[in-house]
Design a protein around this motif. Structure first.
Motif, PDB file in Angstrom:
ATOM      1  N   THR A   1       0.830  -1.209   0.000  1.00  0.00           N
ATOM      2  CA  THR A   1       0.000   0.000   0.000  1.00  0.00           C
ATOM      3  C   THR A   1       0.863   1.257   0.000  1.00  0.00           C
ATOM      4  N   LYS A   2       2.164   1.101  -0.143  1.00  0.00           N
ATOM      5  CA  LYS A   2       3.051   2.272  -0.159  1.00  0.00           C
ATOM      6  C   LYS A   2       2.647   3.213  -1.265  1.00  0.00           C
ATOM      7  N   GLY A   3       2.469   4.481  -0.894  1.00  0.00           N
ATOM      8  CA  GLY A   3       2.121   5.483  -1.889  1.00  0.00           C
ATOM      9  C   GLY A   3       0.620   5.635  -2.103  1.00  0.00           C
ATOM     10  N   LEU A   4      -0.184   4.711  -1.598  1.00  0.00           N
ATOM     11  CA  LEU A   4      -1.630   4.852  -1.748  1.00  0.00           C
ATOM     12  C   LEU A   4      -2.155   5.885  -0.741  1.00  0.00           C
ATOM     13  N   THR A   5      -3.240   6.562  -1.099  1.00  0.00           N
ATOM     14  CA  THR A   5      -3.855   7.545  -0.200  1.00  0.00           C
ATOM     15  C   THR A   5      -5.314   7.166   0.042  1.00  0.00           C
ATOM     16  N   ALA A   6      -5.976   7.954   0.887  1.00  0.00           N
ATOM     17  CA  ALA A   6      -7.377   7.676   1.225  1.00  0.00           C
ATOM     18  C   ALA A   6      -8.248   7.553  -0.026  1.00  0.00           C
ATOM     19  N   GLU A   7      -7.854   8.280  -1.070  1.00  0.00           N
ATOM     20  CA  GLU A   7      -8.652   8.234  -2.303  1.00  0.00           C
ATOM     21  C   GLU A   7      -8.602   6.869  -2.986  1.00  0.00           C
ATOM     22  N   ASP A   8      -7.558   6.112  -2.697  1.00  0.00           N
ATOM     23  CA  ASP A   8      -7.414   4.804  -3.355  1.00  0.00           C
ATOM     24  C   ASP A   8      -8.113   3.675  -2.596  1.00  0.00           C
ATOM     25  N   VAL A   9      -8.675   4.013  -1.412  1.00  0.00           N
ATOM     26  CA  VAL A   9      -9.188   2.948  -0.548  1.00  0.00           C
ATOM     27  C   VAL A   9     -10.370   2.203  -1.179  1.00  0.00           C
ATOM     28  N   ALA A  10     -11.269   2.936  -1.816  1.00  0.00           N
ATOM     29  CA  ALA A  10     -12.440   2.279  -2.411  1.00  0.00           C
ATOM     30  C   ALA A  10     -12.000   1.272  -3.465  1.00  0.00           C
ATOM     31  N   ASP A  11     -11.029   1.688  -4.281  1.00  0.00           N
ATOM     32  CA  ASP A  11     -10.529   0.816  -5.337  1.00  0.00           C
ATOM     33  C   ASP A  11      -9.812  -0.410  -4.754  1.00  0.00           C
ATOM     34  N   LEU A  12      -9.006  -0.161  -3.716  1.00  0.00           N
ATOM     35  CA  LEU A  12      -8.280  -1.254  -3.059  1.00  0.00           C
ATOM     36  C   LEU A  12      -9.263  -2.271  -2.465  1.00  0.00           C
ATOM     37  N   THR A  13     -10.316  -1.748  -1.824  1.00  0.00           N
ATOM     38  CA  THR A  13     -11.338  -2.609  -1.221  1.00  0.00           C
ATOM     39  C   THR A  13     -11.982  -3.484  -2.296  1.00  0.00           C
ATOM     40  N   GLU A  14     -12.320  -2.848  -3.407  1.00  0.00           N
ATOM     41  CA  GLU A  14     -13.007  -3.566  -4.480  1.00  0.00           C
ATOM     42  C   GLU A  14     -12.103  -4.641  -5.096  1.00  0.00           C
ATOM     43  N   ARG A  15     -10.828  -4.297  -5.275  1.00  0.00           N
ATOM     44  CA  ARG A  15      -9.884  -5.270  -5.847  1.00  0.00           C
ATOM     45  C   ARG A  15      -9.749  -6.481  -4.937  1.00  0.00           C
ATOM     46  N   CYS A  16      -9.583  -6.204  -3.628  1.00  0.00           N
ATOM     47  CA  CYS A  16      -9.438  -7.298  -2.661  1.00  0.00           C
ATOM     48  C   CYS A  16     -10.694  -8.148  -2.638  1.00  0.00           C
ATOM     49  N   TYR A  17     -11.825  -7.481  -2.676  1.00  0.00           N
ATOM     50  CA  TYR A  17     -13.105  -8.197  -2.620  1.00  0.00           C
ATOM     51  C   TYR A  17     -13.215  -9.189  -3.778  1.00  0.00           C
ATOM     52  N   CYS A  18     -12.881  -8.723  -4.972  1.00  0.00           N
ATOM     53  CA  CYS A  18     -12.997  -9.585  -6.152  1.00  0.00           C
ATOM     54  C   CYS A  18     -12.038 -10.770  -6.057  1.00  0.00           C
ATOM     55  N   THR A  19     -10.787 -10.499  -5.689  1.00  0.00           N
ATOM     56  CA  THR A  19      -9.801 -11.574  -5.583  1.00  0.00           C
ATOM     57  C   THR A  19     -10.208 -12.569  -4.498  1.00  0.00           C
ATOM     58  N   MET A  20     -10.661 -12.042  -3.375  1.00  0.00           N
ATOM     59  CA  MET A  20     -10.994 -12.920  -2.250  1.00  0.00           C
ATOM     60  C   MET A  20     -12.217 -13.767  -2.574  1.00  0.00           C
ATOM     61  N   ARG A  21     -13.170 -13.176  -3.272  1.00  0.00           N
ATOM     62  CA  ARG A  21     -14.393 -13.914  -3.608  1.00  0.00           C
ATOM     63  C   ARG A  21     -14.064 -15.058  -4.567  1.00  0.00           C
ATOM     64  N   GLU A  22     -13.207 -14.753  -5.541  1.00  0.00           N
ATOM     65  CA  GLU A  22     -12.829 -15.804  -6.477  1.00  0.00           C
ATOM     66  C   GLU A  22     -12.072 -16.926  -5.775  1.00  0.00           C
ATOM     67  N   THR A  23     -11.150 -16.544  -4.876  1.00  0.00           N
ATOM     68  CA  THR A  23     -10.382 -17.542  -4.133  1.00  0.00           C
ATOM     69  C   THR A  23     -11.309 -18.367  -3.245  1.00  0.00           C
ATOM     70  N   PHE A  24     -12.271 -17.701  -2.627  1.00  0.00           N
ATOM     71  CA  PHE A  24     -13.227 -18.392  -1.755  1.00  0.00           C
ATOM     72  C   PHE A  24     -13.994 -19.464  -2.532  1.00  0.00           C
ATOM     73  N   PHE A  25     -14.477 -19.103  -3.710  1.00  0.00           N
ATOM     74  CA  PHE A  25     -15.226 -20.085  -4.517  1.00  0.00           C
ATOM     75  C   PHE A  25     -14.318 -21.210  -4.983  1.00  0.00           C
ATOM     76  N   ARG A  26     -13.079 -20.862  -5.348  1.00  0.00           N
ATOM     77  CA  ARG A  26     -12.150 -21.900  -5.811  1.00  0.00           C
ATOM     78  C   ARG A  26     -11.858 -22.888  -4.676  1.00  0.00           C
ATOM     79  N   LEU A  27     -11.587 -22.372  -3.476  1.00  0.00           N
ATOM     80  CA  LEU A  27     -11.279 -23.247  -2.342  1.00  0.00           C
ATOM     81  C   LEU A  27     -12.486 -24.093  -1.940  1.00  0.00           C
ATOM     82  N   SER A  28     -13.686 -23.493  -2.082  1.00  0.00           N
ATOM     83  CA  SER A  28     -14.906 -24.182  -1.657  1.00  0.00           C
ATOM     84  C   SER A  28     -15.412 -25.133  -2.726  1.00  0.00           C
ATOM     85  N   GLY A  29     -14.881 -25.005  -3.938  1.00  0.00           N
ATOM     86  CA  GLY A  29     -15.357 -25.839  -5.037  1.00  0.00           C
ATOM     87  C   GLY A  29     -16.768 -25.514  -5.464  1.00  0.00           C
TER      88      GLY A  29
END
Ligand SMILES: CCCCCCCC/C=C\CCCCCCCC(=O)SCCNC(=O)CCNC(=O)[C@H](O)C(C)(C)COP(=O)(O)OP(=O)(O)OC[C@H]1O[C@@H](n2cnc3c(N)ncnc32)[C@H](O)[C@@H]1OP(=O)(O)O
Ligand SMILES: CCCCCCCC/C=C\CCCCCCCC(=O)OC[C@@H](O)COP(=O)(O)O
Length: 217
Positions: free
Chosen positions: A172-200
């Motif tokens: 997160t070096k160099g990121l500011t408060a303005e980037d938080v929404a985007d960071l949240t959304e990116r993590c959400y998408c990656t985590m959701r995909e990983t969750f479905f993959r792990l759960s089958g």
């Protein structure tokens, strides 16, 4: 001490943990760890892989649960009042400084509540603000769905296997408060995909369940 006690519970419940990517945690220094939260059983999964010097964010109500509350307090859990965003934000911004001063890691459940419906709830942004404020690495951890062996509605609780994956850290070096929404959304998408993959389980269209956080496809 707590981790070692809680880690033995899996033998009583007949649960097995299959962990991947634990070596990703081998980065020195403060960081924020976010993971999915399905049930109280997550306390076993948490202790299974908990790094040293790591505290959790918990709801304030847990402080008043007698001995368990006391143990959590002594364990360093940071309690927030979820009903008051301003209060929670004040507590969390103090945490960013403490993380850096005392070199601690912070574990947050960004869904903000337990959720065992086989999907992830939209994420709260506090964990991501925290990582950006501390300019610390952000780790994501996923536990596969418990629904095949644990379902209170169907009175089902049998033995089973939980797949766990620690993903590569996100800087997160160099990121500011303005980037938080985007960071949240990116993590959400990656985590959701990983969750479905792990759960089958199959990936369901996002828009049907999560209005608000993400735009319609
Ligand atoms: C013998 C054996 C004994 C055994 C004993 C065992 C003991 C075990 C021991 C130890 C284990 C401990 C285990 C603990 C486990 C506990 C689990 C739980 O309790 S889970 C529930 C609590 N966790 C959370 O709620 C997550 C954290 N929540 C957040 O981070 C939220 O974001 C929060 C509360 C800060 C605000 O939530 P909002 O509902 O208001 O929603 P939002 O969308 O996130 O925020 C609203 C606006 O405020 C901004 N905001 C949020 N945080 C900000 C910040 N820090 N700075 C600036 N703006 C911020 C956001 O950007 C948003 O604004 P824009 O919509 O973007 O305009
Ligand atoms: C039915 C099986 C129960 C088996 C339990 C085995 C594992 C127990 C391990 C430690 C016991 C004490 C842990 C206490 C910590 C509780 C953390 C928790 O899960 O709190 C709920 C909170 O996140 C979200 O609250 P809500 O979903 O919004 O309300």
């Amino acid at each position: 001490i707590i981790a070692n006690i809680v880690k033995t519970f899996k033998y009583i419940y007949g649960l097995r943990f299959e962990v991947q990517g634990l070596e990703n945690f081998e980065v020195e220094g403060p960081c924020v760890i976010v993971s999915n939260h399905q049930s109280i059983l997550d306390m076993m999964g948490l202790m299974e892989i908990l790094p040293d010097d790591c505290v959790q964010i918990g709801k304030k109500e847990l402080l008043y649960t007698g001995p368990v509350g006391l143990i959590m307090y002594l364990g360093g859990v940071i309690f927030i009042n979820r009903k008051s965003t301003s209060n929670a934000k004040t507590v969390m911004s103090g945490v960013a400084q403490t993380m850096l001063d005392e070199n601690v890691k912070v574990w947050v459940y960004p869904e903000g509540t337990r959720n065992g419906n086989g999907d992830l709830l939209p994420f709260k942004k506090g964990a991501f603000h925290l990582a950006v404020q501390a300019q610390a690495n952000l780790f994501t951890v996923l536990y596969s769905s418990f629904t095949s062996f644990y379902n209170p509605a169907k009175k089902l609780f049998i033995s089973g296997k939980i797949r766990v994956e620690v993903l590569q850290p996100i800087e997160t070096k160099g990121l500011t408060a303005e980037d938080v929404a985007d960071l949240t959304e990116r993590c959400y998408c990656t985590m959701r995909e990983t969750f479905f993959r792990l759960s089958g389980t199959a990936r369901e269209p996002l828009a049907s369940r999560h209005n608000g956080l993400l735009p319609d496809p």
